[in-house]
Scaffold this active site. Sequence first.
Site, PDB file in Angstrom:
ATOM      1  N   SER A   1       0.819  -1.209   0.000  1.00 37.82           N
ATOM      2  CA  SER A   1       0.000   0.000   0.000  1.00 37.82           C
ATOM      3  C   SER A   1       0.860   1.268   0.000  1.00 37.82           C
ATOM      4  O   SER A   1       1.744   1.429  -0.835  1.00 37.82           O
ATOM      5  CB  SER A   1      -0.941  -0.028   1.212  1.00 37.82           C
ATOM      6  OG  SER A   1      -1.924   0.988   1.139  1.00 37.82           O
ATOM      7  N   TYR A   2       0.661   2.162   0.971  1.00 35.24           N
ATOM      8  CA  TYR A   2       1.371   3.436   1.019  1.00 35.24           C
ATOM      9  C   TYR A   2       2.886   3.243   1.116  1.00 35.24           C
ATOM     10  O   TYR A   2       3.660   4.105   0.685  1.00 35.24           O
ATOM     11  CB  TYR A   2       0.881   4.255   2.219  1.00 35.24           C
ATOM     12  CG  TYR A   2       1.379   5.684   2.240  1.00 35.24           C
ATOM     13  CD1 TYR A   2       0.723   6.677   1.514  1.00 35.24           C
ATOM     14  CD2 TYR A   2       2.507   6.038   2.963  1.00 35.24           C
ATOM     15  CE1 TYR A   2       1.180   7.987   1.517  1.00 35.24           C
ATOM     16  CE2 TYR A   2       2.972   7.345   2.971  1.00 35.24           C
ATOM     17  CZ  TYR A   2       2.302   8.312   2.244  1.00 35.24           C
ATOM     18  OH  TYR A   2       2.767   9.605   2.247  1.00 35.24           O
TER      19      TYR A   2
END
Length: 361
Positions: free
Chosen positions: A277-278
Site C-alpha cells: 500500500s502506502y
Amino acid sequence: MAQIQQGGPDEKEKSTALKDLLSRIDLDELMKKDEPPLDFPDTLEGFEYAFNEKGQLRHTKTGEPFVFNYREDLHRWNQKRYEALGEIITKYVYELLEKDCNLKKISIPVDATESEPKSFIFMSEDALTNPQKLMVLIHGSGVVRAGQWARRLIINEDLDSGTQIPFIKRAMEEGYGVIVLNPNENYIEVEKPTIHVQSSSDSSDEPAEKRERKDKVPKETKKRRDFYEKYRNPQREKETMQLYIRENGSPEEHAVYVWDHFIAQSAAENVFFVAHSYGGLAFVELNCCNWVSSSEPLDTSVESMLPDCPRVSAGTDRHELTSWKSFPSIFKFFTEASEAKTSSLKPALTRRSHRIKHEEL
C-alpha cells in the site's frame, strides 16, 4: 418588506415545557446506562484470547473468533476495546520477530540520547554484511507497525495473511539479509503537564457579589451541569501531547533515514523491496512490479492510468490481502530479476544519485 417578529407566547410555552421535561429526567438512572470504564486488559490472556496452532486468534473458553460487538449499542466502547487488543497484537508480533525470526531490534536515531524519543527497526544478523541479497519490508499507513501488513487480518484471519513473518522466513531460507521498517512509529505520546490556575472564586479581582452568586448555585443545577459534561464526553481521556522522533517524524522521513543509515551501507549486491500500500510510494520509480487488488487471476496484467511500474493482479479483490496472496509470485519475480542481472549492468541506484538524476532533468 419582511418583518422580524419577537418571540411570542408560543416560544415561551415551548421553553417552559422543555424545562418541565428536563426536570422529570432521572439523572441517576441515566448515569447507570452510561458506558463502562475504558479499562481493558494489557495481555492476550486478560482478553481471554490466544493464537492457535494455525495462527488464528480464538477465545480460550469458547474457541470462537474475535467478536467486535462485545456490548450492544456501545460502538465507542467496542472500538476502544478493539484498539486495546490491537496494541497487544503489535507487541506480540514484535516478540515473534525477535524469537521466531531471530531478528534484532535496532534503536533509531542511531545517535539518540538517553532522554530523546526513539523508534526502532528490525534486522537479521547479516542484513548489512550479506554480499548477495537484502530484502527490505515496508508496511502501509495507519495503525500497523513493524512486522504487520494488516491488523484486521491478524485479528480476523490469521498471522500468515496479516504479518510479514512468512516473507521474512522465506527470505532467510533463500539466503537474503532482512530489514523490517517501522514507518508509522513517528512519535511518542506523553501526558500533558497539569497547569494549576488560581480559581476565579478566590481571585481578589472578582467582585464579591459575583463570587457570592457562584457560591449559591443550587446543588441540582450543578448536578445537571456535571451530567451534561459526562454525557458530552462520557469518559474524558487523558490529554496527551506528541513528541516527534528526530529524522523519523513521518513515513517518508523514516524511509529516507533507514536508507541512508542502513540500506545504503549494506554490502548486498542486490536490494529487494516488498512494500504494501502506502509503503510502496517511495519506490515506484525504480524497476518494480505492483500486485494490485483485482478479480483477475494472479499475475494477470492489469491496465493502469498512472505511469508507474507494471501492474498485475494479486488474485484478490481485498486490498489488505494483496501482499499475502501474491507471496509466491513476489519471490518468483525477485529470483528472475536476480538471474537476469549481469555484471555489465550499472551499479544500483542510491537515494541521492536517483534524486540528482531527476533534478538534472
